[in-house]
Enzyme design. Structure first.
Site, mmCIF file in Angstrom:
data_model
loop_
_atom_site.group_PDB
_atom_site.id
_atom_site.type_symbol
_atom_site.label_atom_id
_atom_site.label_comp_id
_atom_site.label_asym_id
_atom_site.label_seq_id
_atom_site.Cartn_x
_atom_site.Cartn_y
_atom_site.Cartn_z
ATOM 1 N N ASN A 37 0.816 -1.217 0.000
ATOM 2 C CA ASN A 37 0.000 0.000 0.000
ATOM 3 C C ASN A 37 0.854 1.274 0.000
ATOM 4 O OD1 ASN A 37 -2.396 1.365 0.013
ATOM 5 N ND2 ASN A 37 -2.998 0.797 2.104
ATOM 6 N N HIS A 122 -15.341 -4.741 9.996
ATOM 7 C CA HIS A 122 -15.012 -3.426 10.557
ATOM 8 C C HIS A 122 -16.271 -2.613 10.821
ATOM 9 C CE1 HIS A 122 -10.654 -3.062 8.809
ATOM 10 N NE2 HIS A 122 -10.876 -4.227 9.379
ATOM 11 N N ARG A 147 -14.618 -5.413 14.665
ATOM 12 C CA ARG A 147 -13.606 -4.446 15.082
ATOM 13 C C ARG A 147 -14.276 -3.090 15.235
ATOM 14 N NH1 ARG A 147 -8.544 -1.957 11.647
ATOM 15 N NH2 ARG A 147 -10.202 -0.575 10.932
ATOM 16 N N TYR A 159 -7.738 7.238 12.555
ATOM 17 C CA TYR A 159 -7.573 5.985 11.826
ATOM 18 C C TYR A 159 -8.813 5.089 11.975
ATOM 19 C CZ TYR A 159 -6.823 1.218 10.898
ATOM 20 O OH TYR A 159 -7.045 -0.035 10.415
ATOM 21 N N ASP A 215 -8.124 -1.699 17.008
ATOM 22 C CA ASP A 215 -6.808 -1.476 16.404
ATOM 23 C C ASP A 215 -6.263 -0.133 16.892
ATOM 24 O OD1 ASP A 215 -4.581 -1.291 14.795
ATOM 25 O OD2 ASP A 215 -5.631 -1.780 12.924
ATOM 26 N N HIS A 217 -3.276 0.962 16.075
ATOM 27 C CA HIS A 217 -2.505 1.462 14.931
ATOM 28 C C HIS A 217 -1.211 2.149 15.346
ATOM 29 C CE1 HIS A 217 -2.825 2.155 10.479
ATOM 30 N NE2 HIS A 217 -3.444 1.019 10.649
ATOM 31 N N GLU A 241 -4.930 -4.493 19.034
ATOM 32 C CA GLU A 241 -3.984 -4.686 17.922
ATOM 33 C C GLU A 241 -2.957 -3.562 17.835
ATOM 34 O OE1 GLU A 241 -6.039 -5.000 14.196
ATOM 35 O OE2 GLU A 241 -4.243 -4.550 13.044
ATOM 36 N N GLU A 267 1.107 -6.539 11.382
ATOM 37 C CA GLU A 267 0.743 -6.362 9.970
ATOM 38 C C GLU A 267 1.853 -5.682 9.167
ATOM 39 O OE1 GLU A 267 -2.853 -4.016 10.612
ATOM 40 O OE2 GLU A 267 -1.849 -2.293 9.721
ATOM 41 N N ARG A 288 -0.283 -11.090 13.227
ATOM 42 C CA ARG A 288 -1.110 -10.320 12.289
ATOM 43 C C ARG A 288 -0.549 -10.250 10.868
ATOM 44 N NH1 ARG A 288 -5.413 -8.839 11.146
ATOM 45 N NH2 ARG A 288 -5.379 -6.580 11.073
ATOM 46 N N HIS A 317 -3.786 -10.630 8.393
ATOM 47 C CA HIS A 317 -4.184 -9.290 7.921
ATOM 48 C C HIS A 317 -5.040 -9.426 6.657
ATOM 49 C CE1 HIS A 317 -2.555 -5.009 6.797
ATOM 50 N NE2 HIS A 317 -3.603 -4.927 7.591
ATOM 51 N N ASP A 321 -6.168 -3.593 0.993
ATOM 52 C CA ASP A 321 -4.917 -3.490 0.241
ATOM 53 C C ASP A 321 -4.215 -4.835 0.071
ATOM 54 O OD1 ASP A 321 -4.706 -2.086 3.063
ATOM 55 O OD2 ASP A 321 -2.731 -2.969 2.758
ATOM 56 N N GLU A 344 -9.282 -11.369 9.390
ATOM 57 C CA GLU A 344 -9.863 -10.056 9.074
ATOM 58 C C GLU A 344 -10.480 -10.107 7.672
ATOM 59 O OE1 GLU A 344 -6.988 -6.907 8.677
ATOM 60 O OE2 GLU A 344 -8.470 -5.358 9.115
ATOM 61 N N TRP A 407 1.241 6.957 12.350
ATOM 62 C CA TRP A 407 -0.136 6.853 11.861
ATOM 63 C C TRP A 407 -0.674 5.453 12.105
ATOM 64 C CZ3 TRP A 407 -2.682 4.046 7.937
ATOM 65 C CH2 TRP A 407 -4.041 4.436 7.769
#
Ligand code: GCO
Ligand code: MG
Length: 407
Positions: A37, A122, A147, A159, A215, A217, A241, A267, A288, A317, A321, A344, A407
Site C-alpha cells: 500500500n 469493521h 472491530r 484511523y 486497532d 494502529h 492490535e 501487519e 497479524r 491481515h 490493500d 480479518e 499513523w
C-alpha cells in the site's frame, strides 16, 4: 513444469494492486499478490527488473528452493519490498502446484482443520449512533466478530473511521488517491480517555457474547498501551492490535506484564525474525502478518508453526490493500493450520471483484477458500487494463504542536 513467462500487472479498480502472473510451459497460470500500500510501484519494479528475469526456465515445482534462492541470492535480505516480491512468486508457485495437482491449495497444505474461518468485520462511527448503526449493519451481513473504531472528541480525523456521510456507509479505504499523503491530527490523552467509554457503551448495547476487537494502529508508548489494556479489561476484548510501534519487540514485555487484554501485532512485519522475542517469550496472542507481506505461504507456514508451539494463533491481515489473490492465499493457510485464530475481512469493492474473479465464500460469519484447483482466484486481464495505476498514499499524523507522530 517450467516457468515460461512471468508478467507484472498493475491495476487500480477501487485501489492499486500489483499482481504477478506466472505461466508454465504446459500452459498453467499461477497468480501472486505483490501489493504494498502506497509503495506499489517499488515492488512492481523489484519484480520486473530483478526477479522476473531469474524465473524464466526454472522448475515451477521447486517452491522451497525458489524461496531460498530469492531470499539468499539477493544478499540484501528482508524489508517489505523484497518480502512482498518473494511472496508474490511463492504464492503464484503454490497456485500452480495446486492447479497441477487438481486440488484446492489447502489440500496440499495438509487438508482442512475446520469447516470455516471466523471472520471479523469493521465497524466505525463518528459518534455513538453511527457506530451502533455500523455494528448492526455488520451483524446483518452475518459477521460474528467486530472491530470497533471511533472518532475521538477533539481530534479531526482518526484511523479506521469511515468517510463522512454521503459515501457508501460501510466503505473505509485508508489510502487516498492524491499526490501527497493527507495530514491527520492526534492527541493520545484524548484517545486514552475516550476509548474505554466507547467499549463500555458497546458492551451495554450488544451484550457480553460478541467478540470485539480494536486497532490502536501503533500510536502508543508501552506504558500508555499498558494503561489502555487495563482499562479495556472489563469489556473482554478479543484483541488489542498494534498497540505500540512494532520495531521494538521488548516494548510488549511491559504491556504484557500489566494487562490480560490479548495482544495482536505484526501487519507491518515481514519475516519470522520480527516475531522472534514476541513468540518465544509469549508476549503476544495473535500473529497479524499477511501472506502478501511476509514472504508468501512458505514463510507464513513456518512462522505460524513456530507460533503454535507457544499457543499463539493466527489473525491474518485482510484489509482491502491485500488483493483477492493474497486474501485467498491467507484463507487456504487458515483452513489448513491447527492454530487458526480469526481472519480479518474488510471486503473489496465491486470494481475489484470485477477484475479478480473469486470463489471464496462468506456465509454466516465464516469464510471458506472454496474448492477450485489452486487459489480459486483468476485475474481478468482485459478488465484490469481498464483501471490504470493512480498515485495514492496512506495518511500521516501530526500532534497538535506539529510533531510528526505514528499513523
Ligand atoms: C488493519 C490495518 C489496515 C492498514 C492498512 C495499511 O488492521 O486492517 O490496520 O487498515 O491501515 O492495511 O496498508
Ligand atoms: Mg491494523
Amino acid at each position: 513444469m517450467n516457468i515460461a513467462t512471468a508478467a507484472v500487472i498493475v491495476t487500480s479498480p477501487d485501489r492499486n494492486f500489483v499482481t504477478l502472473k506466472l505461466t508454465t510451459d504446459d500452459g498453467l497460470v499461477g497468480w501472486g499478490d505483490a501489493t504494498l500500500n502506497g509503495r506499489e510501484l517499488s515492488v512492481a519494479s523489484y519484480l520486473t527488473d530483478h526477479v522476473v528475469p531469474l524465473l524464466i526456465g526454472r522448475d515451477a515445482h521447486r517452491i522451497e528452493d525458489t524461496w531460498q534462492f530469492l531470499y539468499r541470492s539477493a544478499y540484501w535480505r528482508r524489508g517489505p519490498v523484497t518480502m512482498a516480491a518473494i511472496a508474490a512468486v511463492d504464492v503464484a508457485l503454490w497456485d500452480l502446484k495446486a492447479k497441477a495437482a487438481g486440488m484446492p491449495l489447502y489440500q496440499l497444505l495438509g487438508g482442512a482443520s475446520r469447516n470455516g474461518l471466523m471472520a471479523y468485520g469493521h465497524a466505525s462511527g463518528r459518534d455513538q449512533e453511527e457506530l451502533f448503526d455500523s455494528i448492526r449493519l455488520r451483524l446483518d451481513q452475518g459477521f460474528r466478530s467486530i472491530r470497533v473504531q471511533t472518532s475521538i472528541p477533539g481530534i479531526d480525523a482518526v484511523y479506521g473511521v469511515r468517510a463522512p456521510a454521503g459515501d457508501e456507509p460501510t466503505r473505509y479505504e485508508p489510502a487516498q488517491r492524491s499526490a501527497q499523503p493527507m495530514e491527520e491530527d492526534w492527541d493520545t490523552r484524548a484517545y486514552l480517555r475516550h476509548i474505554p467509554t466507547v467499549f463500555e457503551a458497546v458492551r451495554n448495547e450488544f451484550g457480553p457474547e460478541l467478540p470485539l476487537l480494536h486497532d490502536v494502529h501503533h500510536r502508543l508508548t508501552p506504558i500508555q498501551a499498558a494503561r489502555l489494556g487495563k482499562d479495556l479489561e472489563p469489556y473482554d476484548l478479543f484483541w488489542m492490535e498494534d498497540c505500540t510501534p512494532a520495531e521494538n519487540q521488548d516494548a510488549l514485555r511491559l504491556v504484557r506484564s500489566h494487562t490480560t487484554t490479548p495482544l495482536a501485532i505484526g501487519e507491518v512485519f515481514n519475516t519470522i525474525w520480527d516475531y522472534q522475542t514476541l513468540i518465544k517469550d509469549q508476549l503476544i496472542d495473535y500473529v497479524r502478518s499477511a501472506v502478501t507481506h511476509t514472504g508468501g505461504i512458505t514463510a507464513m507456514r513456518k512462522l505460524l508453526d513456530y507460533a503454535a508451539q507457544y499457543q499463539i494463533k493466527s489473525g491474518i491481515h485482510g484489509p482491502t490493500d491485500i488483493s483477492p489473490v493474497g486474501m485467498a492465499a491467507g484463507l487456504h493457510l487458515d483452513l489448513a493450520i491447527h492454530n487458526f485464530g480469526i481472519q480479518e475481512y474488510m471486503q473489496h469493492g465491486d470494481l475489484t471483484n470485477e477484475v479478480f474473479r473469486q470463489t471464496f465464500t462468506f456465509t454466516k460469519g465464516y469464510l471458506h477458500p472454496g474448492n477450485e484447483p489452486g487459489l480459486g482466484v483468476e485475474l481478468d486481464e482485459e478488465a484490469a487494463t481498464k483501471y490504470p495505476y493512480k498515485p495514492a498514499y496512506l495518511p500521516y499524523n501530526r500532534l497538535k504542536d506539529g510533531t510528526v507522530h505514528d499513523w
